[in-house]
Design an enzyme around this catalytic site. Structure first.
Site, short mmCIF file in Angstrom:
data_model
loop_
_atom_site.label_atom_id
_atom_site.label_comp_id
_atom_site.label_asym_id
_atom_site.label_seq_id
_atom_site.Cartn_x
_atom_site.Cartn_y
_atom_site.Cartn_z
N GLY A 12 0.75 -1.20 0.08
CA GLY A 12 -0.01 0.04 0.15
C GLY A 12 1.02 1.09 0.02
O GLY A 12 1.68 1.65 1.12
N GLY A 14 0.13 4.26 -0.23
CA GLY A 14 -0.74 5.43 -0.56
C GLY A 14 -0.05 6.47 0.86
O GLY A 14 1.27 6.23 0.99
N ASN A 15 -0.69 7.17 1.37
CA ASN A 15 -0.35 8.39 2.36
C ASN A 15 0.56 8.01 3.69
O ASN A 15 1.92 8.05 3.80
CB ASN A 15 -1.39 9.18 3.01
CG ASN A 15 -1.84 10.29 1.97
OD1 ASN A 15 -1.29 10.43 0.85
ND2 ASN A 15 -3.15 10.51 1.85
N GLY A 17 1.70 4.49 3.65
CA GLY A 17 2.69 3.66 3.30
C GLY A 17 3.98 4.19 2.65
O GLY A 17 4.94 4.00 3.17
N ARG A 85 -10.73 6.46 6.04
CA ARG A 85 -12.06 6.67 6.39
C ARG A 85 -12.14 8.13 5.83
O ARG A 85 -11.49 8.81 5.37
CB ARG A 85 -11.77 7.22 7.88
CG ARG A 85 -12.10 5.97 8.75
CD ARG A 85 -12.67 6.35 10.06
NE ARG A 85 -11.26 6.99 11.03
CZ ARG A 85 -11.49 7.32 12.28
NH1 ARG A 85 -12.81 7.55 12.77
NH2 ARG A 85 -10.30 7.83 12.84
N ARG A 91 -14.04 3.88 12.21
CA ARG A 91 -13.13 2.73 11.51
C ARG A 91 -13.56 1.70 11.18
O ARG A 91 -13.40 0.82 10.39
CB ARG A 91 -12.02 2.37 12.69
CG ARG A 91 -11.23 3.89 12.75
CD ARG A 91 -10.02 3.60 14.16
NE ARG A 91 -9.02 4.61 14.19
CZ ARG A 91 -9.43 5.61 15.23
NH1 ARG A 91 -10.59 5.42 15.89
NH2 ARG A 91 -8.44 6.44 15.38
N ASN A 98 -11.91 -3.73 3.59
CA ASN A 98 -10.53 -3.92 3.83
C ASN A 98 -10.25 -5.39 4.22
O ASN A 98 -9.10 -5.81 3.85
CB ASN A 98 -10.13 -2.96 4.91
CG ASN A 98 -9.98 -1.34 4.61
OD1 ASN A 98 -9.82 -1.27 3.18
ND2 ASN A 98 -9.80 -0.52 5.22
N VAL A 121 -1.54 -1.94 9.79
CA VAL A 121 -1.84 -0.61 10.13
C VAL A 121 -3.24 -0.37 9.35
O VAL A 121 -4.09 0.38 10.29
CB VAL A 121 -0.88 0.45 9.18
CG1 VAL A 121 -1.18 1.88 9.42
CG2 VAL A 121 0.78 0.29 9.77
N HIS A 178 -8.07 0.00 19.16
CA HIS A 178 -7.90 1.15 18.18
C HIS A 178 -9.04 1.68 17.81
O HIS A 178 -9.25 1.79 16.66
CB HIS A 178 -6.77 1.03 17.35
CG HIS A 178 -6.18 2.32 16.50
ND1 HIS A 178 -5.87 3.42 17.26
CD2 HIS A 178 -6.50 2.58 15.40
CE1 HIS A 178 -5.50 4.49 16.04
NE2 HIS A 178 -6.07 3.88 15.01
#
Ligand code: TXD
Length: 311
Positions: A12, A14-15, A17, A85, A91, A98, A121, A178
């Site tokens: 992943g 993305g942000n 990762g 999200r 979440r 996911n 994560v 979490h």
């Protein structure tokens, strides 16, 4: 002495990762394989990061890829693949979408990197960690999740602003899932050793805890699209470093409980010792009656999601 560099794959790009990859590469800690299903994206980010390495005096290698073969024989894998999200989403809303992504990722990495330690994560993180453990069939020591470090760092930041002291002097502890009923522990949150309970009124403490619980949503509401990633990546990096350097740091992470804290058969946030074997030990702290009941409630929320997934 000749030391071989470790290999970390980040699934992943993305942000979270890509930012985690940046921290690893910038520190020179390990070579990084950045994987994503989107073609070109990890390759573009890889080039950008690799071109920053001369400026960071880093000799690590970073590569972007869309093929699992390239992640083979990783020492450590960070999984950030999935959806993030959107405003108004909890979440847990991300659960089924996911879970499908995680199953695919875990089947692939179990084949290509059978000896890796895995840090999950992707949200809802505690359940995804459990799913990763079940899917890979790795030892539970090797599969864990990142959440508590981030929650504790948020609490530490709010406290530092409130007191106008350096966050360096703050130690915060957050247990549980979490999620919205995480359990920040004021008794074990200290400023230079002084517990929060000695420093603030209950009302003030409650408001700091509330802001911590909403820390993720507060950022999502500002960003509108996407969620937090600088602090999540920094939290993940702490775990990566403790494992690769065998630092044996005590950090709040999501780990498999088998009777510890009176809880069996779920992944949830507790203090653990992180070293080269992964979760080397779970540390049990004595909780008060009220803390225990909050922790239990949080575990039940996680268990509900686990049941919902049927794992
Ligand atoms: O504390 C925590 N655990 C968290 C969790 C803190 C922050 C973010 N948290 C969760 O991590 C968040 O709710 C998401 O579930 C993940 C990733 O968050 P990020 O902000 O990085 O999301 P992005 O930027 O959308 O990146 C996700 C990437 C994106 O590039 C997709 O193309 C990719 O995941 N993706 C995949 N990669 C590999 N394989 C598959 N199947 C796949 N599907 C999507």
């Amino acid at each position: 002495m000749f030391v071989m560099k470790k290999k970390v794959s980040v699934i992943g790009a993305g942000n979270v990762g890509a930012t985690t990859a940046q921290l690893i590469v910038q520190s020179g800690l390990a070579d990084v394989m950045l994987f994503d299903v989107v073609e070109g994206m990890p390759q573009g980010k890889d080039l950008d990061l690799a071109e920053a390495c001369p400026l960071w005096n880093s000799s690590t290698i970073i590569r972007g890829t869309n093929r699992y073969e390239d992640t083979a024989d990783s020492d450590l894998i960070v999984v950030t693949a999935g959806l993030a999200r959107k405003p108004g989403m909890s979440r847990s809303d991300l659960l089924h979408a996911n879970a499908d992504i995680l199953r695919g990722v875990c089947n692939a990495i179990a084949k290509t990197s059978p000896h890796a330690v895995i840090i999950i994560v992707t949200n809802p993180m505690d359940v995804m960690a459990q799913l990763a453990w079940k899917t890979t069939e790795f030892s539970c020591k090797k599969v864990m999740g990142m959440g508590g470090i981030l929650d504790a760092s948020r609490l530490a930041a709010f406290l530092a602003w409130e007191m106008n002291v350096s966050p360096e002097d703050i130690e915060a502890l957050v247990l549980g899932g979490h999620g919205d009923d995480m359990v920040p522990l004021p008794r074990f949150t200290t400023v230079k050793g002084i517990p929060l309970t000695e420093l603030f009124s209950k009302r003030k403490i409650d408001s700091l805890i509330e802001r911590t619980r909403n820390g993720g949503a507060e950022i999502v509401a500002f960003l509108k699209s996407g969620s937090a990633y600088y602090a999540p990546a920094a939290s993940t990096f702490q775990m990566v470093r403790s494992i690769l350097l065998d630092e044996k740091r005590m950090l709040p992470c999501t780990a498999y409980l088998n009777g510890e804290y009176g809880i069996k058969d779920i992944y949830v946030g507790v203090p653990v010792i992180l070293g080269k074997e992964g979760v080397e030990r779970i540390v049990e702290v004595k909780l008060t009656k009220e803390e225990k009941s909050q922790f239990k409630k949080s575990c039940e929320s996680v268990r509900k999601l686990v049941k919902n997934l049927g794992i």
